[in-house]
Design a protein around this motif. Structure first.
Motif, PDB file in Angstrom:
ATOM      1  N   ALA A   1     131.840  47.884  58.627  1.00 42.42           N
ATOM      2  CA  ALA A   1     131.210  49.339  58.609  1.00 42.42           C
ATOM      3  C   ALA A   1     131.858  50.685  58.345  1.00 42.42           C
ATOM      4  O   ALA A   1     131.451  51.548  57.551  1.00 42.42           O
ATOM      5  CB  ALA A   1     130.830  49.404  60.225  1.00 42.42           C
ATOM      6  N   LEU A   2     133.223  50.889  58.386  1.00 42.34           N
ATOM      7  CA  LEU A   2     133.962  51.905  58.111  1.00 42.34           C
ATOM      8  C   LEU A   2     133.899  52.133  56.649  1.00 42.34           C
ATOM      9  O   LEU A   2     133.781  53.140  56.174  1.00 42.34           O
ATOM     10  CB  LEU A   2     135.159  51.818  58.957  1.00 42.34           C
ATOM     11  CG  LEU A   2     136.041  53.077  58.559  1.00 42.34           C
ATOM     12  CD1 LEU A   2     135.493  54.436  59.274  1.00 42.34           C
ATOM     13  CD2 LEU A   2     137.587  52.814  59.187  1.00 42.34           C
ATOM     14  N   GLU A   3     134.316  50.767  56.093  1.00 39.82           N
ATOM     15  CA  GLU A   3     134.491  51.022  54.673  1.00 39.82           C
ATOM     16  C   GLU A   3     133.169  51.280  53.776  1.00 39.82           C
ATOM     17  O   GLU A   3     133.011  52.078  53.088  1.00 39.82           O
ATOM     18  CB  GLU A   3     134.876  49.591  54.185  1.00 39.82           C
ATOM     19  CG  GLU A   3     135.273  49.675  52.679  1.00 39.82           C
ATOM     20  CD  GLU A   3     135.794  48.298  52.080  1.00 39.82           C
ATOM     21  OE1 GLU A   3     137.150  48.233  52.190  1.00 39.82           O
ATOM     22  OE2 GLU A   3     135.269  47.395  51.853  1.00 39.82           O
ATOM     23  N   ARG A   4     131.993  50.609  54.376  1.00 33.44           N
ATOM     24  CA  ARG A   4     130.703  50.900  53.789  1.00 33.44           C
ATOM     25  C   ARG A   4     130.325  52.287  54.109  1.00 33.44           C
ATOM     26  O   ARG A   4     129.650  52.956  53.130  1.00 33.44           O
ATOM     27  CB  ARG A   4     129.728  49.864  54.273  1.00 33.44           C
ATOM     28  CG  ARG A   4     129.779  48.578  53.864  1.00 33.44           C
ATOM     29  CD  ARG A   4     128.848  47.693  53.836  1.00 33.44           C
ATOM     30  NE  ARG A   4     127.490  48.016  53.324  1.00 33.44           N
ATOM     31  CZ  ARG A   4     126.310  47.609  53.917  1.00 33.44           C
ATOM     32  NH1 ARG A   4     126.041  46.676  54.383  1.00 33.44           N
ATOM     33  NH2 ARG A   4     125.237  48.116  52.825  1.00 33.44           N
ATOM     34  N   LEU A   5     130.471  52.872  55.002  1.00 32.61           N
ATOM     35  CA  LEU A   5     129.961  54.259  55.239  1.00 32.61           C
ATOM     36  C   LEU A   5     130.639  55.205  54.529  1.00 32.61           C
ATOM     37  O   LEU A   5     130.276  56.121  53.952  1.00 32.61           O
ATOM     38  CB  LEU A   5     130.230  54.660  56.906  1.00 32.61           C
ATOM     39  CG  LEU A   5     129.101  53.880  57.833  1.00 32.61           C
ATOM     40  CD1 LEU A   5     129.442  53.998  59.204  1.00 32.61           C
ATOM     41  CD2 LEU A   5     127.579  54.445  57.693  1.00 32.61           C
ATOM     42  N   GLU A   6     131.877  55.345  54.419  1.00 36.03           N
ATOM     43  CA  GLU A   6     132.940  55.944  53.601  1.00 36.03           C
ATOM     44  C   GLU A   6     132.567  55.810  52.049  1.00 36.03           C
ATOM     45  O   GLU A   6     132.271  56.955  51.653  1.00 36.03           O
ATOM     46  CB  GLU A   6     134.296  55.477  53.904  1.00 36.03           C
ATOM     47  CG  GLU A   6     134.934  56.066  55.044  1.00 36.03           C
ATOM     48  CD  GLU A   6     136.442  55.578  55.077  1.00 36.03           C
ATOM     49  OE1 GLU A   6     137.176  56.626  55.539  1.00 36.03           O
ATOM     50  OE2 GLU A   6     136.794  54.550  54.830  1.00 36.03           O
ATOM     51  N   ILE A   7     132.248  54.661  51.626  1.00 33.38           N
ATOM     52  CA  ILE A   7     131.807  54.514  50.362  1.00 33.38           C
ATOM     53  C   ILE A   7     130.724  55.401  50.083  1.00 33.38           C
ATOM     54  O   ILE A   7     130.129  56.217  49.236  1.00 33.38           O
ATOM     55  CB  ILE A   7     131.715  53.074  49.731  1.00 33.38           C
ATOM     56  CG1 ILE A   7     133.097  52.658  49.669  1.00 33.38           C
ATOM     57  CG2 ILE A   7     131.085  53.223  48.627  1.00 33.38           C
ATOM     58  CD1 ILE A   7     132.998  50.877  49.402  1.00 33.38           C
ATOM     59  N   SER A   8     129.423  55.264  51.015  1.00 30.41           N
ATOM     60  CA  SER A   8     128.217  55.799  50.654  1.00 30.41           C
ATOM     61  C   SER A   8     128.237  57.020  50.977  1.00 30.41           C
ATOM     62  O   SER A   8     127.729  57.969  50.197  1.00 30.41           O
ATOM     63  CB  SER A   8     127.193  55.106  51.876  1.00 30.41           C
ATOM     64  OG  SER A   8     125.963  55.710  51.924  1.00 30.41           O
TER      65      SER A   8
END
Length: 246
Positions: free
Chosen positions: A115-122
């Protein structure tokens, strides 16, 4: 279910309760891989990260009596297990066109490292870089410093009340980024004293595990880092507020 009582807050730690299922059917290899990647970047102990999945979770205190805790599920669970044993858990990022309309959304139930990675990328897709020239040097700055984004997201995950259904939410407007979680302030913390109040956590087991992985700081420096990252670039400080139970 057994729960750990928190001396800090006078509350039971929901994330310390265990799940009646075998550990292997609950965890996600992808989440464990992402966890090691994030922790490695923060210089977590190499001998810790070399442990196999079960040994790592056991060493972090996330397995109790051969059962995975909900903190362990939040850190390493697969989507099916998250849906079954943490039915109120999810996360979402909205690109807001106005207070009532959005043009893009990503959401999921994936464990915290994914979740952390996907939210940061988005978020960073709409977080452009500005280049400032000073003589021979070119300095690049995003609108929102990446360290501030990460600290705010980790804070939202760490202090969410996972017994209340609702997403950990990032709403990105043209002029602001709002990150929120269910669960109000605890242990006497307020928006006015949050910078100097002694640290307290709603989810001590989850925070302790992330602390050992160097993803969060035991001394409650996350909020201070958000302030510092913004102010050092001459930006507005964050606005922290409580709205009922969020």
């Amino acid at each position: 279910l057994r729960r750990k009582f928190s001396i800090e807050t006078g509350e039971t730690d929901y994330t310390a309760s265990t799940i009646q299922a075998t550990v292997e059917e609950l965890i996600s290899p992808t989440a464990m891989e992402k966890l090691r990647t994030h922790a490695g970047r923060e210089k977590a102990p190499a001998d810790l990260l070399r442990l196999n999945d079960r040994e790592l979770l056991q060493t972090l205190g996330l397995i109790k009596g051969n059962l995975l805790t909900r903190a362990g599920l939040l850190i390493a669970g697969n989507d099916d297990a998250m849906k079954k044993f943490l039915p109120g858990y999810r996360w979402s990022r909205l690109k807001m066109e106005s207070d009532t309309r959005y043009s893009n959304q990503i959401e999921g139930r994936s464990a915290l490292p994914i979740a952390l990675e996907r939210l940061e990328i988005s978020i960073n897709m709409d977080n452009p870089i500005t280049t400032l020239e000073q003589g021979l040097f070119h300095f690049e700055y995003r609108i929102y410093p990446e360290i501030a984004i990460r600290e705010a997201l980790l804070n939202a995950f760490c202090h969410a009340d996972f017994q209340i259904a609702g997403p950990i939410m990032a709403k990105q407007y043209a002029d602001r980024l709002e990150i929120s979680n269910n669960g109000g302030f605890i242990a006497g913390i307020t928006a006015n004293n949050i910078l100097h109040h002694p640290p307290a956590s709603r989810n001590p087991l989850l925070v302790e595990a992330l602390t050992r992985l160097r993803l969060v700081n035991r001394s409650n420096l996350g909020i201070s880092r958000i302030y510092e990252a913004l102010l050092i670039e001459g930006k507005e400080p964050p606005c922290i507020r409580e709205n009922s139970e969020s």
